[in-house]
Design a protein around this motif. Sequence first.
Motif, PDB file in Angstrom:
ATOM      1  N   PRO A 257      15.494 -34.581   1.109  1.00  0.00           N
ATOM      2  CA  PRO A 257      16.595 -34.304   2.026  1.00  0.00           C
ATOM      3  C   PRO A 257      16.177 -33.960   3.460  1.00  0.00           C
ATOM      4  O   PRO A 257      16.997 -33.968   4.366  1.00  0.00           O
ATOM      5  CB  PRO A 257      17.243 -33.074   1.400  1.00  0.00           C
ATOM      6  CG  PRO A 257      16.067 -32.325   0.864  1.00  0.00           C
ATOM      7  CD  PRO A 257      15.119 -33.389   0.368  1.00  0.00           C
ATOM      8  N   PHE A 258      14.893 -33.630   3.670  1.00  0.00           N
ATOM      9  CA  PHE A 258      14.459 -33.065   4.945  1.00  0.00           C
ATOM     10  C   PHE A 258      14.115 -34.136   5.964  1.00  0.00           C
ATOM     11  O   PHE A 258      13.398 -35.085   5.667  1.00  0.00           O
ATOM     12  CB  PHE A 258      13.264 -32.136   4.736  1.00  0.00           C
ATOM     13  CG  PHE A 258      13.522 -31.038   3.748  1.00  0.00           C
ATOM     14  CD1 PHE A 258      14.471 -30.055   4.011  1.00  0.00           C
ATOM     15  CD2 PHE A 258      12.835 -30.983   2.544  1.00  0.00           C
ATOM     16  CE1 PHE A 258      14.721 -29.039   3.103  1.00  0.00           C
ATOM     17  CE2 PHE A 258      13.072 -29.967   1.629  1.00  0.00           C
ATOM     18  CZ  PHE A 258      14.019 -28.993   1.907  1.00  0.00           C
ATOM     19  N   SER A 259      14.599 -33.920   7.200  1.00  0.00           N
ATOM     20  CA  SER A 259      14.359 -34.862   8.290  1.00  0.00           C
ATOM     21  C   SER A 259      13.545 -34.184   9.388  1.00  0.00           C
ATOM     22  O   SER A 259      13.253 -32.983   9.319  1.00  0.00           O
ATOM     23  CB  SER A 259      15.707 -35.315   8.874  1.00  0.00           C
ATOM     24  OG  SER A 259      16.335 -34.199   9.517  1.00  0.00           O
ATOM     25  N   LYS A 260      13.231 -34.945  10.417  1.00  0.00           N
ATOM     26  CA  LYS A 260      12.551 -34.399  11.588  1.00  0.00           C
ATOM     27  C   LYS A 260      13.421 -33.307  12.221  1.00  0.00           C
ATOM     28  O   LYS A 260      12.924 -32.317  12.746  1.00  0.00           O
ATOM     29  CB  LYS A 260      12.267 -35.525  12.593  1.00  0.00           C
ATOM     30  CG  LYS A 260      11.362 -35.116  13.720  1.00  0.00           C
ATOM     31  CD  LYS A 260       9.952 -34.891  13.220  1.00  0.00           C
ATOM     32  CE  LYS A 260       9.033 -34.455  14.341  1.00  0.00           C
ATOM     33  NZ  LYS A 260       7.870 -33.736  13.843  1.00  0.00           N
ATOM     34  N   GLU A 261      14.742 -33.490  12.135  1.00  0.00           N
ATOM     35  CA  GLU A 261      15.674 -32.500  12.680  1.00  0.00           C
ATOM     36  C   GLU A 261      15.512 -31.150  11.963  1.00  0.00           C
ATOM     37  O   GLU A 261      15.548 -30.094  12.596  1.00  0.00           O
ATOM     38  CB  GLU A 261      17.107 -33.018  12.554  1.00  0.00           C
ATOM     39  CG  GLU A 261      18.107 -32.184  13.317  1.00  0.00           C
ATOM     40  CD  GLU A 261      19.527 -32.717  13.217  1.00  0.00           C
ATOM     41  OE1 GLU A 261      20.374 -32.192  13.970  1.00  0.00           O
ATOM     42  OE2 GLU A 261      19.813 -33.606  12.397  1.00  0.00           O
ATOM     43  N   ASP A 262      15.314 -31.179  10.638  1.00  0.00           N
ATOM     44  CA  ASP A 262      15.076 -29.937   9.888  1.00  0.00           C
ATOM     45  C   ASP A 262      13.801 -29.263  10.387  1.00  0.00           C
ATOM     46  O   ASP A 262      13.777 -28.053  10.618  1.00  0.00           O
ATOM     47  CB  ASP A 262      14.931 -30.220   8.389  1.00  0.00           C
ATOM     48  CG  ASP A 262      16.231 -30.632   7.736  1.00  0.00           C
ATOM     49  OD1 ASP A 262      17.070 -29.761   7.467  1.00  0.00           O
ATOM     50  OD2 ASP A 262      16.392 -31.842   7.498  1.00  0.00           O
ATOM     51  N   GLU A 263      12.747 -30.057  10.525  1.00  0.00           N
ATOM     52  CA  GLU A 263      11.462 -29.498  10.997  1.00  0.00           C
ATOM     53  C   GLU A 263      11.623 -28.830  12.357  1.00  0.00           C
ATOM     54  O   GLU A 263      11.165 -27.711  12.571  1.00  0.00           O
ATOM     55  CB  GLU A 263      10.403 -30.592  11.109  1.00  0.00           C
ATOM     56  CG  GLU A 263       9.717 -30.927   9.822  1.00  0.00           C
ATOM     57  CD  GLU A 263       8.516 -31.819  10.058  1.00  0.00           C
ATOM     58  OE1 GLU A 263       7.449 -31.296  10.436  1.00  0.00           O
ATOM     59  OE2 GLU A 263       8.651 -33.043   9.866  1.00  0.00           O
ATOM     60  N   GLU A 264      12.277 -29.532  13.286  1.00  0.00           N
ATOM     61  CA  GLU A 264      12.444 -28.996  14.638  1.00  0.00           C
ATOM     62  C   GLU A 264      13.307 -27.735  14.623  1.00  0.00           C
ATOM     63  O   GLU A 264      13.014 -26.766  15.330  1.00  0.00           O
ATOM     64  CB  GLU A 264      13.047 -30.068  15.548  1.00  0.00           C
ATOM     65  CG  GLU A 264      12.068 -31.188  15.833  1.00  0.00           C
ATOM     66  CD  GLU A 264      12.706 -32.412  16.467  1.00  0.00           C
ATOM     67  OE1 GLU A 264      13.951 -32.451  16.652  1.00  0.00           O
ATOM     68  OE2 GLU A 264      11.954 -33.357  16.779  1.00  0.00           O
ATOM     69  N   PHE A 265      14.352 -27.732  13.810  1.00  0.00           N
ATOM     70  CA  PHE A 265      15.216 -26.555  13.699  1.00  0.00           C
ATOM     71  C   PHE A 265      14.432 -25.365  13.142  1.00  0.00           C
ATOM     72  O   PHE A 265      14.505 -24.255  13.669  1.00  0.00           O
ATOM     73  CB  PHE A 265      16.426 -26.870  12.808  1.00  0.00           C
ATOM     74  CG  PHE A 265      17.259 -25.669  12.478  1.00  0.00           C
ATOM     75  CD1 PHE A 265      17.985 -25.005  13.459  1.00  0.00           C
ATOM     76  CD2 PHE A 265      17.315 -25.190  11.175  1.00  0.00           C
ATOM     77  CE1 PHE A 265      18.753 -23.885  13.154  1.00  0.00           C
ATOM     78  CE2 PHE A 265      18.081 -24.075  10.856  1.00  0.00           C
ATOM     79  CZ  PHE A 265      18.794 -23.411  11.851  1.00  0.00           C
ATOM     80  N   LEU A 266      13.657 -25.587  12.084  1.00  0.00           N
ATOM     81  CA  LEU A 266      12.902 -24.491  11.463  1.00  0.00           C
ATOM     82  C   LEU A 266      11.782 -23.990  12.374  1.00  0.00           C
ATOM     83  O   LEU A 266      11.475 -22.796  12.383  1.00  0.00           O
ATOM     84  CB  LEU A 266      12.375 -24.923  10.095  1.00  0.00           C
ATOM     85  CG  LEU A 266      13.491 -25.218   9.086  1.00  0.00           C
ATOM     86  CD1 LEU A 266      12.909 -25.838   7.818  1.00  0.00           C
ATOM     87  CD2 LEU A 266      14.318 -23.978   8.769  1.00  0.00           C
ATOM     88  N   GLU A 267      11.184 -24.875  13.162  1.00  0.00           N
ATOM     89  CA  GLU A 267      10.204 -24.442  14.160  1.00  0.00           C
ATOM     90  C   GLU A 267      10.888 -23.522  15.176  1.00  0.00           C
ATOM     91  O   GLU A 267      10.343 -22.492  15.576  1.00  0.00           O
ATOM     92  CB  GLU A 267       9.577 -25.642  14.870  1.00  0.00           C
ATOM     93  CG  GLU A 267       8.616 -26.417  13.995  1.00  0.00           C
ATOM     94  CD  GLU A 267       8.201 -27.753  14.608  1.00  0.00           C
ATOM     95  OE1 GLU A 267       8.721 -28.144  15.685  1.00  0.00           O
ATOM     96  OE2 GLU A 267       7.350 -28.436  13.985  1.00  0.00           O
ATOM     97  N   TRP A 268      12.106 -23.892  15.588  1.00  0.00           N
ATOM     98  CA  TRP A 268      12.879 -23.083  16.524  1.00  0.00           C
ATOM     99  C   TRP A 268      13.187 -21.715  15.901  1.00  0.00           C
ATOM    100  O   TRP A 268      13.024 -20.676  16.556  1.00  0.00           O
ATOM    101  CB  TRP A 268      14.169 -23.832  16.897  1.00  0.00           C
ATOM    102  CG  TRP A 268      15.039 -23.077  17.835  1.00  0.00           C
ATOM    103  CD1 TRP A 268      14.998 -23.108  19.201  1.00  0.00           C
ATOM    104  CD2 TRP A 268      16.073 -22.146  17.493  1.00  0.00           C
ATOM    105  NE1 TRP A 268      15.951 -22.257  19.717  1.00  0.00           N
ATOM    106  CE2 TRP A 268      16.628 -21.656  18.685  1.00  0.00           C
ATOM    107  CE3 TRP A 268      16.582 -21.688  16.270  1.00  0.00           C
ATOM    108  CZ2 TRP A 268      17.659 -20.727  18.710  1.00  0.00           C
ATOM    109  CZ3 TRP A 268      17.615 -20.756  16.291  1.00  0.00           C
ATOM    110  CH2 TRP A 268      18.146 -20.289  17.492  1.00  0.00           C
ATOM    111  N   VAL A 269      13.637 -21.708  14.639  1.00  0.00           N
ATOM    112  CA  VAL A 269      13.929 -20.448  13.940  1.00  0.00           C
ATOM    113  C   VAL A 269      12.689 -19.559  13.942  1.00  0.00           C
ATOM    114  O   VAL A 269      12.758 -18.368  14.262  1.00  0.00           O
ATOM    115  CB  VAL A 269      14.414 -20.705  12.490  1.00  0.00           C
ATOM    116  CG1 VAL A 269      14.433 -19.405  11.679  1.00  0.00           C
ATOM    117  CG2 VAL A 269      15.799 -21.357  12.478  1.00  0.00           C
ATOM    118  N   ASN A 270      11.538 -20.131  13.619  1.00  0.00           N
ATOM    119  CA  ASN A 270      10.310 -19.329  13.557  1.00  0.00           C
ATOM    120  C   ASN A 270       9.916 -18.768  14.918  1.00  0.00           C
ATOM    121  O   ASN A 270       9.386 -17.657  15.002  1.00  0.00           O
ATOM    122  CB  ASN A 270       9.169 -20.141  12.950  1.00  0.00           C
ATOM    123  CG  ASN A 270       9.237 -20.167  11.438  1.00  0.00           C
ATOM    124  OD1 ASN A 270      10.080 -19.526  10.831  1.00  0.00           O
ATOM    125  ND2 ASN A 270       8.336 -20.899  10.820  1.00  0.00           N
TER     126      ASN A 270
END
Length: 151
Positions: free
Chosen positions: A130-143
């Motif tokens: 289910p995970f996309s590049k958008e998920d990665e970028e969002f989670l990097e932002w959260v961190n």
Amino acid sequence: MSFKKLKSQVEEIIGGGTSVEGRLTAICELLQENVDYYDWVGFYFKNGNKEELKLHSFAGEPTDHTIIPFGKGICGQVAVSNENFVVPDVKAQDNYIACSINVKAEIVVPLFVDGENIGQIDIDSHTADPFSKEDEEFLEWVNKKVARIVG
């Protein structure tokens, strides 16, 4: 809910007056409740001077995996590699620690403070790939936001 809307809610939580633990738990709950395929969300942090991670805050089913040695499982590998790890199919991973028979995919994104990997956000999904590049970028932002309150 869109990642854009979630970002504003994460900002509100980060700026809140509750304890760090309370804010981290609130972020986990926000993500788990508002992203359909985020079935378990947790923050692991380096456990003192030990070469292991310790579960700090999470939302979803309780897990027995509260301590993870560096190099073991997806989380332990990210503790060593310092890089995001997206697993579209956990069954295809030799070094995977099963938390639940329902988990089909996982994403782990390291959390850096002053250039040091101090922990990570870990998300399990009951949906395959289910995970996309958008998920990665969002989670990097959260961190990056979380780094402000745990640093």
